[in-house]
Design a protein around this motif. Sequence first.
Motif, mmCIF file in Angstrom:
data_model
loop_
_atom_site.group_PDB
_atom_site.id
_atom_site.type_symbol
_atom_site.label_atom_id
_atom_site.label_comp_id
_atom_site.label_asym_id
_atom_site.label_seq_id
_atom_site.Cartn_x
_atom_site.Cartn_y
_atom_site.Cartn_z
ATOM 1 N N UNK A 191 47.896 57.409 16.662
ATOM 2 C CA UNK A 191 47.219 58.358 15.770
ATOM 3 C C UNK A 191 48.284 58.885 14.810
ATOM 4 N N UNK A 192 48.234 60.168 14.495
ATOM 5 C CA UNK A 192 49.274 60.879 13.750
ATOM 6 C C UNK A 192 49.902 60.071 12.623
ATOM 7 N N UNK A 193 51.032 59.400 12.897
ATOM 8 C CA UNK A 193 51.816 58.760 11.853
ATOM 9 C C UNK A 193 51.161 57.557 11.202
ATOM 10 N N UNK A 240 42.873 57.765 14.725
ATOM 11 C CA UNK A 240 43.619 57.293 15.877
ATOM 12 C C UNK A 240 43.078 55.945 16.278
ATOM 13 N N UNK A 241 43.558 55.437 17.410
ATOM 14 C CA UNK A 241 43.035 54.163 17.842
ATOM 15 C C UNK A 241 43.776 53.575 19.026
ATOM 16 N N UNK A 254 39.234 63.621 30.005
ATOM 17 C CA UNK A 254 40.119 62.812 30.836
ATOM 18 C C UNK A 254 41.567 62.932 30.376
ATOM 19 N N UNK A 255 41.786 62.962 29.063
ATOM 20 C CA UNK A 255 43.146 63.015 28.532
ATOM 21 C C UNK A 255 43.899 64.251 29.011
ATOM 22 N N UNK A 299 41.135 60.939 21.782
ATOM 23 C CA UNK A 299 40.050 59.966 21.910
ATOM 24 C C UNK A 299 40.591 58.554 22.124
ATOM 25 N N UNK A 300 41.756 58.279 21.553
ATOM 26 C CA UNK A 300 42.381 56.977 21.800
ATOM 27 C C UNK A 300 42.730 56.836 23.273
ATOM 28 N N UNK A 301 43.304 57.877 23.867
ATOM 29 C CA UNK A 301 43.653 57.834 25.287
ATOM 30 C C UNK A 301 42.395 57.716 26.137
#
Length: 455
Positions: free
Chosen positions: A278-280, A289-290, A150-151, A119-121
């Motif tokens: 995201x993730x870490x 995420x962001x 899209x990602x 979603x960030x992408x």
Amino acid sequence: MPIPADASGRTAYELDRAHVFHSWSAQKALDPIVIAGGEGSYLWDADGKRYLDFSSQLVYTNIGHQHPRVVAAIKAQADVLCTIAPAHANDRRSLAAKLIVDVAPEGMNKVFFTNGGAEAVENAIRMARLHTGRTKIMSAYRSYHGATATAIQVTGDPRRWPNEFAPAGTVHFFGPFLYRSVFHATTEQEECERALAHLEQTILFEGPATVAAIVLESVPGTSGIMPPPAGYLAGVRELCDRFGIVMICDEVMSGFGRTGSWFAVDHYGVTPDLITFAKGVNSGYVPMGGVVIHDDIAATFDERAYPGGLTYSGHPLAAAAAVETILAMHDEEVVANAARVGSEVLGPGLRELAERHPSIGDVRGLGVFWALELVADRETKEPLAPYGGASPAVNGVLAAARDAGLLLFNQYHRIHVVPPCNLSDDEAREGLAILDDALSVADAAVLRAEPVLVG
């Protein structure tokens, strides 16, 4: 894996197989380990067997499992406020954004929160298209950017193929990768120069005025952990500036200490227009995420409404986990530890394995972000599993490691060594020793000249 002997573990296994639909899998072939708990760099299954986690799950438990400060922060936030809509301000969300921009490159002062990396992408691409008024998105073949509409089309790897239902204005190009150079380069400098020339030519043939953004993983992750040669990201930045293209750096996997810096772009002295993460950011304890947004892009939406949002954007539990993760990483010098362990233990240890195991064709990485390229023949560089597929030899390495108590991340013919950023030297050496033994399976296949089969 055997079905757990433990009654509760057996129930969990049976319910999973009856009702859980797993991602990226043929459902009947699955035989998952029932994980019952974890602490630090270790997990244990329902029967009590312990595993050293050199996968960080999907490369996100950057501060390990069950870090007490982050667990306590989530509990404390649950007592105060479990959820609030994104239209409101919230103290944890606000502080999380501040802590993120504090470790981002200068000039990036806004954060748009999402639920995860894909979603960030998606939103970074939307911002770029709206900012430029252009449509096309360029990305590398050796890449993974997520599984949303899209990602997945921006993604370069084979998971894109069955998901190309409709064109999304995406164009792919080859990024630098000296070990398997498509540019016939013999040095890192040649690879850099020729990859940039190829990218420039692709832009020109696509029409610079049609390209909204170039999306790059700062250090590609799932596709092979290939740190770019010196000067490449700076060259992409120059091309973007010259043609008015937005530079998006995907740091979903490489961000928050994974490469031994807060963001991988820090190694290269480059400031993108947008960074996806995201993730870490909170070790994956609560989904988050962001997009970190440069001031120039953010200004586009000062008077113009941004047409995007998510119900759980900046969720308080996720934000509380992010705040405490980042504070703990500062206090415990986790990023410096990742850099040191990578340079002093993991890197040298993996290169030493390569000297003794004929199945290892290449070793590369930064921090706690490493890949072993397994090959059937070092001279021809024939991969030990086909592109987009698997092989008994690679599966045998994974199984041998798992049986000995080591969980690895794998993609095709590669073994990724991606433990938590705060693992100890002794844990790193323990994992290397198990991997050393497991690689004998691959070596045996090489010595037998076992044919590579698609699995």
